[in-house]
Design a protein around this motif. Sequence first.
Motif, short mmCIF file in Angstrom:
data_model
loop_
_atom_site.label_atom_id
_atom_site.label_comp_id
_atom_site.label_asym_id
_atom_site.label_seq_id
_atom_site.Cartn_x
_atom_site.Cartn_y
_atom_site.Cartn_z
N ALA A 85 49.80 49.84 13.55
CA ALA A 85 50.15 48.78 14.50
C ALA A 85 50.90 47.65 13.80
O ALA A 85 51.86 47.10 14.35
CB ALA A 85 48.90 48.24 15.19
N GLN A 86 50.50 47.32 12.57
CA GLN A 86 51.19 46.27 11.80
C GLN A 86 52.65 46.65 11.54
O GLN A 86 53.50 45.78 11.42
CB GLN A 86 50.49 46.02 10.46
N GLY A 87 52.93 47.95 11.45
CA GLY A 87 54.30 48.40 11.23
C GLY A 87 55.09 48.55 12.52
O GLY A 87 56.24 48.10 12.62
N LEU A 88 54.47 49.19 13.52
CA LEU A 88 55.21 49.52 14.74
C LEU A 88 55.41 48.33 15.70
O LEU A 88 56.44 48.26 16.36
CB LEU A 88 54.52 50.66 15.49
N MET A 89 54.45 47.42 15.77
CA MET A 89 54.60 46.29 16.72
C MET A 89 55.80 45.40 16.35
O MET A 89 56.66 45.15 17.19
CB MET A 89 53.30 45.48 16.84
N PRO A 90 55.92 44.94 15.08
CA PRO A 90 57.11 44.14 14.74
C PRO A 90 58.41 44.93 14.88
O PRO A 90 59.43 44.38 15.32
CB PRO A 90 56.87 43.74 13.28
N THR A 91 58.38 46.22 14.54
CA THR A 91 59.57 47.06 14.69
C THR A 91 60.00 47.11 16.15
O THR A 91 61.19 46.97 16.46
CB THR A 91 59.27 48.51 14.19
N SER A 92 59.04 47.28 17.05
CA SER A 92 59.39 47.36 18.48
C SER A 92 59.89 46.00 18.99
O SER A 92 60.75 45.95 19.86
CB SER A 92 58.22 47.89 19.31
N LEU A 93 59.39 44.90 18.43
CA LEU A 93 59.89 43.57 18.83
C LEU A 93 61.37 43.42 18.45
O LEU A 93 62.18 42.95 19.25
CB LEU A 93 59.06 42.46 18.17
N VAL A 94 61.72 43.84 17.24
CA VAL A 94 63.11 43.75 16.78
C VAL A 94 64.01 44.64 17.64
O VAL A 94 65.08 44.21 18.10
CB VAL A 94 63.22 44.15 15.28
N LEU A 95 63.56 45.87 17.91
CA LEU A 95 64.35 46.79 18.74
C LEU A 95 64.51 46.26 20.16
O LEU A 95 65.58 46.41 20.77
CB LEU A 95 63.70 48.18 18.78
N THR A 96 63.46 45.63 20.69
CA THR A 96 63.54 45.05 22.03
C THR A 96 64.59 43.96 22.07
O THR A 96 65.41 43.89 22.99
CB THR A 96 62.17 44.47 22.47
N PHE A 97 64.58 43.10 21.06
CA PHE A 97 65.56 42.02 20.99
C PHE A 97 66.98 42.58 20.95
O PHE A 97 67.86 42.14 21.69
CB PHE A 97 65.28 41.12 19.79
N LEU A 98 67.20 43.60 20.10
CA LEU A 98 68.52 44.23 20.01
C LEU A 98 68.92 44.87 21.35
O LEU A 98 70.06 44.75 21.78
CB LEU A 98 68.53 45.29 18.91
N GLY A 99 67.95 45.55 21.98
CA GLY A 99 68.21 46.18 23.28
C GLY A 99 68.60 45.16 24.33
O GLY A 99 69.49 45.41 25.16
N LEU A 100 67.96 43.99 24.29
CA LEU A 100 68.28 42.94 25.26
C LEU A 100 69.69 42.38 25.03
O LEU A 100 70.39 42.05 25.99
CB LEU A 100 67.25 41.81 25.21
#
Length: 188
Positions: A85-100
Amino acid sequence: HLASMRTPTAMIVGLVVCPCGLLLMLTGTLAPSWRQVSLIPNEPIDLVLEQGLWDICREQQSSHDRRCSQADELGYFKELPVRVAQGLMPTSLVLTFLGLVVAALGVRCWQKEPRHLLAGIAGLVLLLPGLLSLVPASWYTHELWALPAPAGSTLAVGYSLVLSYLGSCMEIVGGLALTLSFHHCCKE
């Protein structure tokens, strides 16, 4: 206003739901309450330990005396579901920002027509972090009672875990809504 009438509903849904999902995932990632540990033997009855991805807080409910950065005596942070979770949650936040960012470029209202291909790609990009954050939230929930805790204590799901779940689901819904833009590309 003609420009807003040209923006398809699915794109608007994606652009509204995904930032909301991002906020929920951000709060879920940062707030220290994926799990609550209460009724700990030999501790005050109103003591609650809140365990997150980065911190453990201890709060006395009656006095609202809250102390974070508690020592991880039981090896909670070493557990695989927590580390994933410590790895995937920040990764998904960055990808979400890029996707937006990509979604905003695809849906732009100052142009006569939205860029359907770009909006569809943004949908796929936003679908990925939704799934990426759903994995640790689900795994953590599955392992919630197996993760180390003081013997005889009561365990419960914390609000951060719920927010992470909701944020993941909103990303998936918003991403799917934006991928509907591909339909328009096929018609062209």
